[in-house]
Design a protein around this motif. Structure first.
Motif, mmCIF file in Angstrom:
data_model
loop_
_atom_site.group_PDB
_atom_site.id
_atom_site.type_symbol
_atom_site.label_atom_id
_atom_site.label_comp_id
_atom_site.label_asym_id
_atom_site.label_seq_id
_atom_site.Cartn_x
_atom_site.Cartn_y
_atom_site.Cartn_z
ATOM 1 N N LEU A 69 0.785 -1.305 -0.053
ATOM 2 C CA LEU A 69 -0.037 -0.015 -0.104
ATOM 3 C C LEU A 69 0.909 1.401 0.003
ATOM 4 N N PRO A 70 0.351 2.448 -0.585
ATOM 5 C CA PRO A 70 1.278 3.529 -0.549
ATOM 6 C C PRO A 70 1.293 4.036 0.770
ATOM 7 N N ALA A 71 2.180 4.776 1.113
ATOM 8 C CA ALA A 71 2.409 5.461 2.511
ATOM 9 C C ALA A 71 1.087 6.354 2.918
ATOM 10 N N ASP A 72 0.625 7.042 1.854
ATOM 11 C CA ASP A 72 -0.660 7.768 2.188
ATOM 12 C C ASP A 72 -1.946 7.252 2.090
ATOM 13 N N SER A 73 -2.035 5.889 2.202
ATOM 14 C CA SER A 73 -3.091 4.945 1.985
ATOM 15 C C SER A 73 -4.057 5.366 3.549
ATOM 16 N N THR A 74 -5.461 5.438 3.179
ATOM 17 C CA THR A 74 -6.492 5.576 4.192
ATOM 18 C C THR A 74 -7.223 4.398 4.130
ATOM 19 N N LYS A 75 -7.837 4.270 5.534
ATOM 20 C CA LYS A 75 -8.760 3.154 5.846
ATOM 21 C C LYS A 75 -9.785 3.073 4.794
ATOM 22 N N ARG A 76 -10.250 4.386 4.445
ATOM 23 C CA ARG A 76 -11.585 4.604 3.634
ATOM 24 C C ARG A 76 -11.115 4.024 2.031
ATOM 25 N N GLU A 77 -9.970 4.478 1.731
ATOM 26 C CA GLU A 77 -9.653 4.012 0.434
ATOM 27 C C GLU A 77 -9.116 2.488 0.411
ATOM 28 N N VAL A 78 -8.670 1.869 1.226
ATOM 29 C CA VAL A 78 -8.367 0.274 1.238
ATOM 30 C C VAL A 78 -9.808 -0.194 1.382
ATOM 31 N N ALA A 79 -10.643 0.145 2.081
ATOM 32 C CA ALA A 79 -12.010 -0.356 2.414
ATOM 33 C C ALA A 79 -12.747 -0.606 0.926
ATOM 34 N N HIS A 80 -12.553 0.505 0.278
ATOM 35 C CA HIS A 80 -13.284 0.671 -0.988
ATOM 36 C C HIS A 80 -13.012 -0.345 -2.045
ATOM 37 N N ILE A 81 -11.563 -0.982 -1.782
ATOM 38 C CA ILE A 81 -11.210 -2.204 -2.908
ATOM 39 C C ILE A 81 -11.691 -3.529 -2.223
ATOM 40 N N PHE A 82 -11.803 -3.696 -0.912
ATOM 41 C CA PHE A 82 -12.109 -4.773 -0.372
ATOM 42 C C PHE A 82 -13.783 -5.145 -0.223
ATOM 43 N N ARG A 83 -14.500 -3.906 -0.167
ATOM 44 C CA ARG A 83 -15.944 -4.009 0.308
ATOM 45 C C ARG A 83 -16.617 -4.877 -0.714
ATOM 46 N N PRO A 84 -16.424 -4.776 -2.045
ATOM 47 C CA PRO A 84 -17.306 -5.532 -2.896
ATOM 48 C C PRO A 84 -17.249 -6.887 -2.855
ATOM 49 N N PHE A 85 -16.263 -7.502 -2.014
ATOM 50 C CA PHE A 85 -16.336 -8.919 -1.824
ATOM 51 C C PHE A 85 -17.136 -9.448 -0.736
ATOM 52 N N VAL A 86 -17.787 -10.549 -1.270
ATOM 53 C CA VAL A 86 -18.736 -11.235 -0.092
ATOM 54 C C VAL A 86 -17.960 -11.549 1.005
ATOM 55 N N GLY A 87 -18.660 -11.446 2.248
ATOM 56 C CA GLY A 87 -18.133 -11.640 3.447
ATOM 57 C C GLY A 87 -17.284 -10.701 4.086
ATOM 58 N N TYR A 88 -16.925 -9.484 3.305
ATOM 59 C CA TYR A 88 -16.246 -8.390 3.986
ATOM 60 C C TYR A 88 -16.559 -8.000 5.245
ATOM 61 N N LYS A 89 -15.789 -7.848 6.135
ATOM 62 C CA LYS A 89 -16.325 -7.278 7.450
ATOM 63 C C LYS A 89 -15.417 -5.801 8.000
ATOM 64 N N GLU A 90 -14.228 -5.881 7.740
ATOM 65 C CA GLU A 90 -13.579 -4.529 8.124
ATOM 66 C C GLU A 90 -11.930 -4.514 7.578
ATOM 67 N N VAL A 91 -11.419 -3.364 7.498
ATOM 68 C CA VAL A 91 -10.128 -2.953 7.287
ATOM 69 C C VAL A 91 -9.609 -2.465 8.554
ATOM 70 N N ARG A 92 -8.232 -3.017 9.119
ATOM 71 C CA ARG A 92 -7.515 -2.470 10.149
ATOM 72 C C ARG A 92 -6.356 -1.972 9.446
ATOM 73 N N LEU A 93 -5.824 -0.639 9.682
ATOM 74 C CA LEU A 93 -4.511 -0.065 9.445
ATOM 75 C C LEU A 93 -3.716 0.285 10.487
ATOM 76 N N VAL A 94 -2.539 -0.121 10.627
ATOM 77 C CA VAL A 94 -1.661 0.111 11.787
ATOM 78 C C VAL A 94 -0.544 0.831 11.117
ATOM 79 N N ILE A 95 -0.317 1.850 11.415
ATOM 80 C CA ILE A 95 0.619 2.860 10.789
ATOM 81 C C ILE A 95 1.888 3.139 11.813
ATOM 82 N N LYS A 96 2.996 2.701 11.369
ATOM 83 C CA LYS A 96 4.325 2.814 12.089
ATOM 84 C C LYS A 96 5.212 3.685 11.584
ATOM 85 N N GLU A 97 5.988 4.455 12.359
ATOM 86 C CA GLU A 97 6.856 5.382 11.978
ATOM 87 C C GLU A 97 7.993 4.730 11.234
#
Length: 153
Positions: free
Chosen positions: A61-89
């Motif tokens: 994922l690009p360094a500037d990715s947001t949870k919302r942006e990533v969720a839009h990629i996975f949301r169309p798949f059956v069974g999708y629940k949630e995206v969790r992003l952990v950002i480390k310096e």
């Protein structure tokens, strides 16, 4: 003639392409395949690997990715629940932060479908330097020790 609603054919309400509607019409029910077989020619169920889990780990994922942006990629798949992003310096001064991404699904089969479809997905097709996503089943870290990593009490 068999009447099939547009919502059932497309999986959603809205317009259906004329080719799809025309292909579903038949003068006799005897010469028509069952609906599921016609919709998915050559569909085979592959066994899940032994390490399959209902959570995917996503890299690239690009360094500037947001949870919302990533969720839009996975949301169309059956069974999708949630995206969790952990950002480390970054450990390097001025370096991009490290993004750890976990995507939860209802079961391993749903996760496997998304993994197969999105392996190698390019986040920004207009950017020649854009990375490709690398997906794998998340490994369960197992139970964590109450006493810390070195076993101190």
């Amino acid at each position: 003639m068999i009447a099939i609603s547009k919502a059932r054919v497309t999986g959603r309400h809205g317009a259906t392409g004329p080719d799809l509607v025309q292909n579903l019409r038949s003068s006799s029910i005897d010469d028509q395949l069952p609906f599921d077989a016609a919709a998915r020619p050559g569909h085979e169920t592959l066994p899940l690997p032994p390490d399959a889990s209902s959570t995917l780990y996503v890299e690239g994922l690009p360094a500037d990715s947001t949870k919302r942006e990533v969720a839009h990629i996975f949301r169309p798949f059956v069974g999708y629940k949630e995206v969790r992003l952990v950002i480390k310096e970054s450990k390097l001064r001025g370096g991009d932060p490290l993004i750890l991404c976990f995507v939860d699904f209802e079961n391993p089969a749903c996760a496997a479908t998304a993994l197969s479809a999105l392996q190698g997905y390019r986040m920004d097709e207009d950017d020649p330097d854009s990375k490709f996503l690398r997906l794998q089943f998340s490994r369960n870290p197992g139970p964590r020790s109450v006493f810390g990593a070195r076993g101190r009490r």
